[in-house]
Scaffold this motif. Structure first.
Motif, PDB file in Angstrom:
ATOM      1  N   ALA A 208     -38.192 -59.164  46.841  1.00  0.00           N
ATOM      2  CA  ALA A 208     -38.941 -59.694  47.981  1.00  0.00           C
ATOM      3  C   ALA A 208     -39.660 -58.572  48.716  1.00  0.00           C
ATOM      4  N   MET A 209     -38.968 -57.455  48.924  1.00  0.00           N
ATOM      5  CA  MET A 209     -39.564 -56.320  49.607  1.00  0.00           C
ATOM      6  C   MET A 209     -40.761 -55.785  48.815  1.00  0.00           C
ATOM      7  N   GLY A 210     -40.594 -55.660  47.503  1.00  0.00           N
ATOM      8  CA  GLY A 210     -41.685 -55.174  46.660  1.00  0.00           C
ATOM      9  C   GLY A 210     -42.885 -56.091  46.684  1.00  0.00           C
ATOM     10  N   PHE A 211     -42.640 -57.411  46.664  1.00  0.00           N
ATOM     11  CA  PHE A 211     -43.734 -58.389  46.684  1.00  0.00           C
ATOM     12  C   PHE A 211     -44.528 -58.286  47.979  1.00  0.00           C
ATOM     13  N   LEU A 212     -43.823 -58.268  49.110  1.00  0.00           N
ATOM     14  CA  LEU A 212     -44.505 -58.187  50.401  1.00  0.00           C
ATOM     15  C   LEU A 212     -45.232 -56.853  50.559  1.00  0.00           C
ATOM     16  N   TYR A 213     -44.631 -55.776  50.093  1.00  0.00           N
ATOM     17  CA  TYR A 213     -45.233 -54.444  50.203  1.00  0.00           C
ATOM     18  C   TYR A 213     -46.538 -54.389  49.397  1.00  0.00           C
ATOM     19  N   ARG A 214     -46.502 -54.933  48.174  1.00  0.00           N
ATOM     20  CA  ARG A 214     -47.725 -54.933  47.341  1.00  0.00           C
ATOM     21  C   ARG A 214     -48.824 -55.777  47.972  1.00  0.00           C
TER      22      ARG A 214
ATOM     23  N   GLU B  30     -51.144 -60.370  38.982  1.00  0.00           N
ATOM     24  CA  GLU B  30     -49.939 -60.198  39.788  1.00  0.00           C
ATOM     25  C   GLU B  30     -48.784 -60.981  39.184  1.00  0.00           C
ATOM     26  N   GLU B  31     -47.640 -60.331  39.076  1.00  0.00           N
ATOM     27  CA  GLU B  31     -46.437 -61.011  38.622  1.00  0.00           C
ATOM     28  C   GLU B  31     -45.634 -61.420  39.852  1.00  0.00           C
ATOM     29  N   VAL B  32     -45.559 -62.706  40.089  1.00  0.00           N
ATOM     30  CA  VAL B  32     -44.814 -63.210  41.242  1.00  0.00           C
ATOM     31  C   VAL B  32     -43.339 -63.267  40.859  1.00  0.00           C
ATOM     32  N   PRO B  33     -42.484 -62.555  41.569  1.00  0.00           N
ATOM     33  CA  PRO B  33     -41.060 -62.539  41.206  1.00  0.00           C
ATOM     34  C   PRO B  33     -40.406 -63.893  41.419  1.00  0.00           C
ATOM     35  N   GLU B  34     -39.304 -64.095  40.717  1.00  0.00           N
ATOM     36  CA  GLU B  34     -38.592 -65.371  40.786  1.00  0.00           C
ATOM     37  C   GLU B  34     -38.046 -65.669  42.179  1.00  0.00           C
TER      38      GLU B  34
ATOM     39  N   VAL C 106     -39.624 -65.665  44.845  1.00  0.00           N
ATOM     40  CA  VAL C 106     -40.626 -66.415  45.608  1.00  0.00           C
ATOM     41  C   VAL C 106     -40.578 -67.875  45.194  1.00  0.00           C
ATOM     42  N   VAL C 107     -40.489 -68.774  46.165  1.00  0.00           N
ATOM     43  CA  VAL C 107     -40.430 -70.211  45.892  1.00  0.00           C
ATOM     44  C   VAL C 107     -41.782 -70.836  46.224  1.00  0.00           C
ATOM     45  N   GLY C 108     -42.373 -71.550  45.264  1.00  0.00           N
ATOM     46  CA  GLY C 108     -43.663 -72.199  45.485  1.00  0.00           C
ATOM     47  C   GLY C 108     -44.821 -71.324  45.038  1.00  0.00           C
ATOM     48  N   ASP C 109     -46.003 -71.621  45.561  1.00  0.00           N
ATOM     49  CA  ASP C 109     -47.233 -70.948  45.155  1.00  0.00           C
ATOM     50  C   ASP C 109     -47.753 -70.071  46.291  1.00  0.00           C
ATOM     51  N   PRO C 110     -47.595 -68.730  46.180  1.00  0.00           N
ATOM     52  CA  PRO C 110     -48.073 -67.851  47.248  1.00  0.00           C
ATOM     53  C   PRO C 110     -49.569 -67.554  47.166  1.00  0.00           C
ATOM     54  N   GLY C 111     -50.251 -68.142  46.178  1.00  0.00           N
ATOM     55  CA  GLY C 111     -51.686 -67.892  46.024  1.00  0.00           C
ATOM     56  C   GLY C 111     -51.953 -66.549  45.371  1.00  0.00           C
ATOM     57  N   HIS C 112     -53.250 -66.227  45.209  1.00  0.00           N
ATOM     58  CA  HIS C 112     -53.669 -64.985  44.576  1.00  0.00           C
ATOM     59  C   HIS C 112     -53.683 -63.857  45.602  1.00  0.00           C
ATOM     60  N   ALA C 113     -53.379 -62.653  45.143  1.00  0.00           N
ATOM     61  CA  ALA C 113     -53.289 -61.503  46.051  1.00  0.00           C
ATOM     62  C   ALA C 113     -54.592 -61.211  46.775  1.00  0.00           C
ATOM     63  N   LEU C 114     -55.731 -61.528  46.157  1.00  0.00           N
ATOM     64  CA  LEU C 114     -57.018 -61.247  46.784  1.00  0.00           C
ATOM     65  C   LEU C 114     -57.548 -62.413  47.612  1.00  0.00           C
ATOM     66  N   ASP C 115     -56.823 -63.506  47.621  1.00  0.00           N
ATOM     67  CA  ASP C 115     -57.297 -64.714  48.299  1.00  0.00           C
ATOM     68  C   ASP C 115     -56.826 -64.745  49.753  1.00  0.00           C
ATOM     69  N   PHE C 116     -57.421 -63.862  50.568  1.00  0.00           N
ATOM     70  CA  PHE C 116     -57.099 -63.844  51.996  1.00  0.00           C
ATOM     71  C   PHE C 116     -58.396 -63.746  52.783  1.00  0.00           C
ATOM     72  N   ASP C 117     -58.309 -63.995  54.075  1.00  0.00           N
ATOM     73  CA  ASP C 117     -59.483 -63.985  54.945  1.00  0.00           C
ATOM     74  C   ASP C 117     -59.627 -62.609  55.592  1.00  0.00           C
ATOM     75  N   PRO C 118     -60.636 -61.812  55.197  1.00  0.00           N
ATOM     76  CA  PRO C 118     -60.810 -60.470  55.772  1.00  0.00           C
ATOM     77  C   PRO C 118     -60.945 -60.490  57.293  1.00  0.00           C
ATOM     78  N   ASP C 119     -61.491 -61.575  57.839  1.00  0.00           N
ATOM     79  CA  ASP C 119     -61.652 -61.659  59.287  1.00  0.00           C
ATOM     80  C   ASP C 119     -60.305 -61.707  60.013  1.00  0.00           C
ATOM     81  N   GLU C 120     -59.262 -62.107  59.296  1.00  0.00           N
ATOM     82  CA  GLU C 120     -57.933 -62.174  59.901  1.00  0.00           C
ATOM     83  C   GLU C 120     -57.252 -60.808  59.941  1.00  0.00           C
ATOM     84  N   VAL C 121     -57.829 -59.826  59.234  1.00  0.00           N
ATOM     85  CA  VAL C 121     -57.243 -58.478  59.216  1.00  0.00           C
ATOM     86  C   VAL C 121     -57.868 -57.678  60.349  1.00  0.00           C
TER      87      VAL C 121
END
Length: 198
Positions: free
Chosen positions: A34-40, A62-66, A68-83
């Motif tokens: 979990a820590m590795g997933f969030l860090y990446r 991206e390899e989503v570790p076991e 994670v429950v459900g679909d976290p989406g793609h790593a690049l699929d975020f809103d830059p305006d929210e950063v």
């Protein structure tokens, strides 16, 4: 047409906030995943924000570790305006703290409370940036990872909708937070309005 209508108050919003900062007690191996997933994910967000990703090769799948429950989406699929600048600084600070744990694995194995608080804060930031829930095993009370919609209103005089769609798959599992401070007479909060459920 299917609709879900309800009213929320500040107490509901406060409960959601405390839930957001909680992080589950996991076995050491699962906690490391979990820590590795969030860090990446945080690395991807900050790299893209700094536009370093344009000069480098595309991200490998991206390899989503076991854990994670459900679909976290793609790593690049975020809103830059929210950063925002503030969120970027908080991400960097939290990543520095997690870096210390990566160097001291015994602290991860001991399930230190500070580590879980740090992971909870990092997850909350990433959920805001991605607009999606990120849920791990052992969190049965939490919606699984997936689309997250947040609609906060101060005063509602007419109709406030969080999600209006013509067709939605029955497999969809959106997590919707729809709140208002005041719903005036004649006002209505419709959280979900779907014409056709597939």
């Amino acid at each position: 047409m299917r609709t879900v209508t309800y009213r929320c108050d500040r107490a509901t919003q406060g409960a959601a906030m405390s839930d957001a900062l909680a992080f589950p007690a996991l076995a050491a191996s699962a906690l490391t995943q979990a820590m590795g997933f969030l860090y990446r994910r945080a690395e991807v967000v900050l790299d893209c924000r700094a536009q370093r990703s344009e000069a480098s090769e595309p991200l490998p799948p991206e390899e989503v570790p076991e854990v994670v429950v459900g679909d976290p989406g793609h790593a690049l699929d975020f809103d830059p305006d929210e950063v925002t600048d503030e969120r970027a600084e908080r991400l960097e600070t939290l990543m520095e703290v997690l870096g210390l744990y990566a160097e001291n694995e015994h602290l991860v194995q001991e399930q230190e409370e500070r580590l879980r608080r740090t992971l909870g804060r990092l997850r909350t930031l990433l959920e805001d940036v991605y607009g999606r829930r990120i849920t791990f095993v052992g969190e049965e009370q939490r919606p699984t990872s997936g689309m997250r919609i947040v609609n906060r209103a101060r005063d509602v005089h007419g109709v406030s909708r969080a999600l209006k769609a013509r067709r939605v798959s029955s497999d969809a599992n959106p997590d919707i937070l729809h709140t208002a401070e005041v719903v005036h007479p004649g006002g209505e909060m419709t959280s979900v309005e779907v014409d056709d459920l597939l």
